[in-house]
Design an enzyme around this catalytic site. Structure first.
Site, PDB file in Angstrom:
ATOM      1  N   SER A 157       9.476  -1.836  -2.377  1.00 34.92           N
ATOM      2  CA  SER A 157      10.479  -0.763  -2.386  1.00 34.92           C
ATOM      3  C   SER A 157      11.162  -0.666  -1.021  1.00 34.92           C
ATOM      4  CB  SER A 157       9.819   0.555  -2.801  1.00 34.92           C
ATOM      5  OG  SER A 157      10.792   1.553  -3.070  1.00 34.92           O
ATOM      6  N   HIS A 274      12.973   4.322  -9.055  1.00 33.00           N
ATOM      7  CA  HIS A 274      13.127   3.063  -9.781  1.00 33.00           C
ATOM      8  C   HIS A 274      13.300   3.279 -11.284  1.00 33.00           C
ATOM      9  CE1 HIS A 274      12.233   1.177  -5.985  1.00 33.00           C
ATOM     10  NE2 HIS A 274      11.115   1.864  -5.909  1.00 33.00           N
TER      11      HIS A 274
END
Length: 383
Positions: A157, A274
């Site tokens: 991430s 996400h």
């Protein structure tokens, strides 16, 4: 206005030794002013190479000498990280530049908290980014060969930004500016809808997509329009993070046994990262990325979106924006990084940054690769 801010910060950073050069100076053939050369002559860039070490015999590096760097993401932060690192290389300058970009004393927040402030998305993402690159400085000073022999990198991430700086694709200052924009946009998106993330370890018969479908149907029965519930992180075999509306996550926890989930745990994050619930954060990040100077990585950098290597600057811009609303395919990335022919040695892997979560996931994804794993700590005993 954006470029003016960055230019003034670049000047102040240059006077202190220019942080990016300090980091790259430990990188042997992959560093040492390579970024400067790349600005004027793209043809001087190194061909990205993979941890598969598919080089001919007698090449620069034997397979067993190849190294991989992994950078953690949000959730790895803790009060006290950064302790003892300011004595290494450019670390103090890095935190000084961070204070100018962020508008607060990041080093003090990392060292002293308070924890509830550090845990906020707007603070922990820059904190993990800077602290991870501070750990690179430590690794480069204590073991220069670890940097020189690094052939591939990936970051989880927000850790992907640290990986891109490490690879020479982005400047430290500009990447931190983008991380700050990203964190603020994600925080704002989180506040629009009660949502979150649920860590799940399931039995082999667990069907995560069907479980998410049932959770969405439950939300619809509660009057929630267009509910979101989906796998947001593929961590390791039977290890997932599911994200979406809070009501959907509550449903999954209440029905975990029926859904063949062994363990569930809500993560201490502010929203459903996400997933499509982060859609409003995409444009602010895309806009800032379009204004940055992004270069082709000098070593292989693997994207969270599909596990594949980044090939050029536009590819990086596109995938970093997509990453906000797409699952992090970490398990698939690990397979890409460590794929090799039978009998070929595995690289040494360094987890560079706070926590050891990526090592734990690597152990479950590829035990042979994990045997060569080392963690570079970001909290040291003071002299």
């Amino acid at each position: 206005a954006h470029r003016t801010v960055l230019i003034s910060l670049e000047v102040s950073m240059h006077k202190s030794g220019r942080i990016l050069w300090r980091i790259e100076s430990n990188r042997g053939q992959h560093g040492s002013h390579a970024a400067d050369k790349n600005r004027s002559s793209p043809s001087t860039q190194h061909e990205p190479c993979s941890a598969t070490a598919d080089q001919e015999p007698g090449a620069r590096r034997r397979p067993g000498e190849a190294h991989v760097a992994l950078f953690p993401g949000q959730g790895s932060q803790f009060v006290g990280m950064g302790r003892g690192l300011v004595k290494y290389g450019a670390v103090r300058d890095m935190f000084s530049v961070a204070q100018k970009i962020l508008g607060y004393d990041l080093l003090s927040l990392c060292l002293n908290g308070p924890e509830e402030v550090l845990m906020k998305t707007i603070h922990c993402q820059p904190a993990v980014f800077v602290t991870s690159l501070a750990a690179v400085e430590r690794l480069g000073q204590e073991n220069p060969a670890a940097i020189e022999n690094c052939v591939a990198t990936a970051g989880f991430s927000v850790g992907e930004f640290a990986a891109l700086v490490f690879s020479g694709a982005m400047d430290f200052t500009e990447a931190l500016y983008a991380v700050n924009v990203r964190a603020r946009a994600m925080q704002a998106a989180s506040e629009q809808t009660p949502s979150g993330m649920l860590s799940v370890v399931g039995r082999p018969q667990a069907n995560y997509k069907h479980a998410c479908l049932q959770a969405r149907e439950h939300c619809q029965s509660q009057g929630i329009k267009d509910p979101v519930c989906m796998v947001a992180n593929y961590l390791f075999p039977d290890g997932r993070v599911i994200a979406g509306h809070q009501e959907a996550l509550d449903f999954l926890q209440m029905n975990s046994r029926k859904l063949h989930f062994l363990h569930t745990r809500k993560l201490p994050v502010s929203g459903a990262f996400h997933t499509p619930l982060m859609e409003s954060a995409v444009e602010p990040l895309r806009e800032v990325l379009s204004k940055l100077e992004i270069r082709r990585p000098e070593i292989a950098v693997h994207s969270n979106v599909d596990g594949k290597r980044y090939m050029h600057s536009k590819h990086i811009q596109r995938q970093l924006a997509r990453q906000l609303v797409s699952p992090v395919k970490w398990e698939q990335t690990m397979h890409e990084v460590y794929e090799r022919t039978e009998g070929q040695p595995f690289p040494i892997t360094y987890e560079v940054g706070p926590g050891k979560q990526l090592g734990s996931m690597l152990q479950r994804c590829n035990l042979k690769a994990y045997r060569n794993y080392q963690h570079i700590d970001v909290a040291l005993e003071q002299d």
